[in-house]
Write a protein that holds these residues in place. Sequence first.
Motif, short mmCIF file in Angstrom:
data_model
loop_
_atom_site.label_atom_id
_atom_site.label_comp_id
_atom_site.label_asym_id
_atom_site.label_seq_id
_atom_site.Cartn_x
_atom_site.Cartn_y
_atom_site.Cartn_z
N GLN A 13 0.89 -1.22 -0.05
CA GLN A 13 -0.08 0.14 0.06
C GLN A 13 1.00 1.39 0.05
O GLN A 13 0.76 2.08 -0.79
CB GLN A 13 -0.81 -0.03 1.14
N ASP A 14 1.67 1.27 0.93
CA ASP A 14 2.22 2.57 1.17
C ASP A 14 3.36 2.76 -0.05
O ASP A 14 3.79 3.93 -0.36
CB ASP A 14 3.23 2.69 2.36
N GLY A 15 4.17 1.59 -0.35
CA GLY A 15 5.25 1.85 -1.52
C GLY A 15 4.71 2.30 -2.66
O GLY A 15 5.20 3.29 -3.42
N SER A 16 3.20 1.89 -3.06
CA SER A 16 2.79 2.51 -4.21
C SER A 16 2.47 3.91 -4.21
O SER A 16 2.65 4.69 -5.21
CB SER A 16 1.42 1.80 -4.69
N PHE A 182 1.21 6.08 12.57
CA PHE A 182 -0.24 5.21 13.11
C PHE A 182 -1.04 4.65 12.07
O PHE A 182 -0.61 4.98 10.99
CB PHE A 182 -1.05 6.19 13.99
N ASN A 183 -2.11 3.79 12.32
CA ASN A 183 -2.56 3.10 11.03
C ASN A 183 -3.12 4.22 10.00
O ASN A 183 -3.74 5.16 10.37
CB ASN A 183 -3.86 2.55 11.70
N HIS A 184 -2.80 3.67 9.03
CA HIS A 184 -3.14 4.54 7.72
C HIS A 184 -3.70 3.77 6.71
O HIS A 184 -3.06 2.53 6.41
CB HIS A 184 -2.10 5.40 7.29
N GLU A 185 -4.90 4.00 6.24
CA GLU A 185 -5.54 3.11 5.13
C GLU A 185 -5.93 3.78 3.99
O GLU A 185 -5.63 5.10 3.66
CB GLU A 185 -6.70 2.91 5.77
N SER A 186 -6.26 2.87 3.05
CA SER A 186 -6.59 3.74 1.58
C SER A 186 -7.57 2.57 0.82
O SER A 186 -7.69 1.43 1.42
CB SER A 186 -5.58 3.89 0.87
N PRO A 187 -7.99 2.75 -0.45
CA PRO A 187 -8.54 1.64 -1.34
C PRO A 187 -7.38 0.84 -1.53
O PRO A 187 -7.70 -0.31 -1.97
CB PRO A 187 -9.00 2.48 -2.46
N ARG A 188 -6.30 1.00 -1.31
CA ARG A 188 -5.14 0.06 -1.71
C ARG A 188 -4.84 -0.67 -0.57
O ARG A 188 -3.74 -1.73 -0.50
CB ARG A 188 -3.92 0.65 -2.15
N ARG A 189 -5.49 -0.63 0.36
CA ARG A 189 -5.14 -1.35 1.83
C ARG A 189 -5.24 -3.10 1.76
O ARG A 189 -6.13 -3.38 1.01
CB ARG A 189 -5.94 -0.94 2.96
N ASP A 223 -6.44 4.83 15.37
CA ASP A 223 -6.20 6.39 14.82
C ASP A 223 -6.05 6.28 13.58
O ASP A 223 -4.88 5.95 13.08
CB ASP A 223 -4.91 6.92 15.57
N TRP A 224 -6.97 6.06 12.82
CA TRP A 224 -6.80 5.79 11.23
C TRP A 224 -6.44 7.08 10.40
O TRP A 224 -7.53 7.87 10.55
CB TRP A 224 -8.18 4.95 10.60
N GLY A 225 -5.71 7.27 9.54
CA GLY A 225 -5.21 8.17 8.89
C GLY A 225 -5.30 7.61 7.27
O GLY A 225 -5.37 6.53 7.03
N PRO A 243 18.52 14.46 11.03
CA PRO A 243 17.74 13.06 11.30
C PRO A 243 17.03 13.11 12.67
O PRO A 243 17.60 12.96 13.67
CB PRO A 243 18.89 12.22 11.12
N GLU A 244 15.58 12.87 12.65
CA GLU A 244 14.99 12.81 13.96
C GLU A 244 13.72 11.94 13.63
O GLU A 244 13.49 11.89 12.44
CB GLU A 244 14.57 14.06 14.44
N ASP A 245 13.27 11.34 14.84
CA ASP A 245 11.90 10.43 14.62
C ASP A 245 10.87 11.40 14.70
O ASP A 245 10.81 12.09 15.75
CB ASP A 245 12.26 9.45 15.70
N TYR A 246 9.76 10.93 13.87
CA TYR A 246 8.65 11.51 13.96
C TYR A 246 7.38 10.61 14.15
O TYR A 246 7.37 9.70 13.47
CB TYR A 246 8.45 12.30 12.90
N VAL A 247 6.28 10.94 14.84
CA VAL A 247 5.11 10.39 14.83
C VAL A 247 4.27 11.01 13.69
O VAL A 247 4.21 12.44 13.80
CB VAL A 247 4.34 10.38 16.29
N LEU A 248 3.54 10.16 13.04
CA LEU A 248 2.46 10.72 12.11
C LEU A 248 1.02 10.18 12.62
O LEU A 248 1.03 8.85 12.58
CB LEU A 248 2.77 10.31 10.56
N ALA A 249 0.02 10.98 12.75
CA ALA A 249 -1.08 10.42 13.30
C ALA A 249 -2.19 11.60 13.10
O ALA A 249 -1.77 12.63 13.12
CB ALA A 249 -0.94 10.04 14.94
#
Length: 347
Positions: A13-16, A182-189, A223-225, A243-249
Motif C-alpha cells: 500500500q505505502d510503497g505504491s 499510526f494506522n493508515h488506510e486507503s482503497p489500496r489497503r 487512529d486511522w489516517g 535526522p530525527e524520529d517523528y510520529v504521524l497520526a
Amino acid sequence: MTKRALITGITGQDGSYLAELLLAKGYEVHGIIRRASTFNTSRIDHLYVDPHDPNAKLFLHYGDLSDGGRLVTLLSRIDPDEVYNLAAQSHVRVSFDEPEYTADVTGSGTIRLLEAVHLAGVKARFYQASSSELYGATPPPQSEKTPFYPRSPYAAAKLYSYWITKNYREAYDMFAVNGILFNHESPRRGETFVTRKITRAVARIKAGVQKDLYLGNLEAIRDWGYAAEYVEGMWRMLQADTPEDYVLATGVGYTIKDFLEASFGHVGLDWQEYVKFDERYLRPTEVDALIGDSSKAQSELGWTPTVDGVALAKIMVDADIEALECEGRPWIDKVKLPSWSTEEVAG
Ligand code: NAP
Ligand code: G4F
C-alpha cells in the motif's frame, strides 16, 4: 541533478503511494520486488513504463529482505540518495502464527538493509517504517516521548528495527530516521486488515454476493489516517536538516464499531445485522488503544493530516463498490463468486 530513491516494499500500500509521489517530484525510483509465481505488482502497474523507453523513471529489481548479499549488490549498483525501508511481514495477527519469519523479515531485514547501505559506502538518507504498534500497552495519547511496550511478535520485531536504525544514526553518523506511523488506510489497503475487510464486505453485501462478515475484537481503538498523506510525511522526514524520529497520526481515535457504523451506514445498512464473531480473529495479546500526538511533525515538518477514520470509511466503501462493479458486475447474477476471502486463508 535527478534524485534517486530506493523503496523496499514498493508493491505494498505505502510503497505504491510513495512511488507515485516521488515520480511526480521528478525522482528516479527503484523498487525491490519479491519473485512470486503470480504477478504481485497490481498496485504499481499504472506507473510502469518499459525500461527500454528513454523516459522510464521506475525500475524494479528482484530482491528480498532475507537476502543480505543481494541487498549489498543492489545498493552498490543503484547508489540511491534516499532509501525507504517499507518492506515487512506487516500483519499483526499473522505474526503470532509466523513469529520467527516475522522476526527475520520485519526485524533482521532492517539490519541487513542498513548494513548494505553501510557496506556499499553510499551516502543515502534512510527511512525506517516504524509503527505505533511499538506503544502496545502504553495508553494514549502517544508521542515520540512515550515509552514502548510491544504486544506482538510483529511489534517486537519493529522495536528492534527502531533501535537499530537509531544506533546506525549514532554509530556511523548516518541520516537515518524512524517514522512512527499510526494506522493508515486507503482503497489500496491489504484485504485482511480490518478497515479494508469491512469496506470490501460492505460492497459485497450491498451487491448481494456476501451474507455475513466475521470479525474479532470490536472494542479496540485505532487512529486511522489516509496513506496518501502519510507518504508525504515520510518524504518530508528525509528532507529535514537533521535526522530525527517523528510520529504521524491524526489525533482522532475510533473503535472498530465506529468504523462499522460509518461504513455500513454509508450505504444505508445496519452493521449489526451482518457482523458475526469469530474467535480466530482475536490476538493472544491485543493493543487496546492507539491515538497519536503528531504535533512535532506538524510544527517541524509542516505536515498536516486532513482525513480521519470516518471520512476514510466512506472513501474506501465507494472505492470497493466501484472495484466490484468493474470486476464482476456484468456477470454477478450469472456466476457465483467465491465465498471465501483471503482473510479466511490468512489472518
Ligand atoms: P503492506 O501493504 O503489507 O506491504 C508490505 C510490503 O513488503 C509489500 O510490498 C511486500 O511485498 C513487501 N515484503 C514483505 N516481505 C518481504 C520480504 N521478505 N522482502 C522484501 N519485501 C517484502 O504494508 P503497508 O501497509 O504498505 O506498510 C508499509 C510499511 O509500514 C510496513 O513495514 C508496515 O509494517 C509499516 N507500517 C504500516 C502501517 C499501516 O497502518 N499501514 C503503520 C505503521 C507501520 P509483496 O507485495 O510481495 O507481499
Ligand atoms: O487492521 P488491523 O489488522 O491492524 P493493526 O493490528 O492495528 O496493525 C496495522 O497497524 C499498525 C500500526 O498501528 C501497523 F504497524 C501494522 O503493520 C498494521 O498495518 O487490526 C486493527 C484492530 C485490531 O485491534 C484487531 O484486533 O482491528 C481488530 N480486529 C477485529 N476484527 C480485526 C478483526 N483485525 C483484523 N485484521 N481482522 C479482523 O477480523
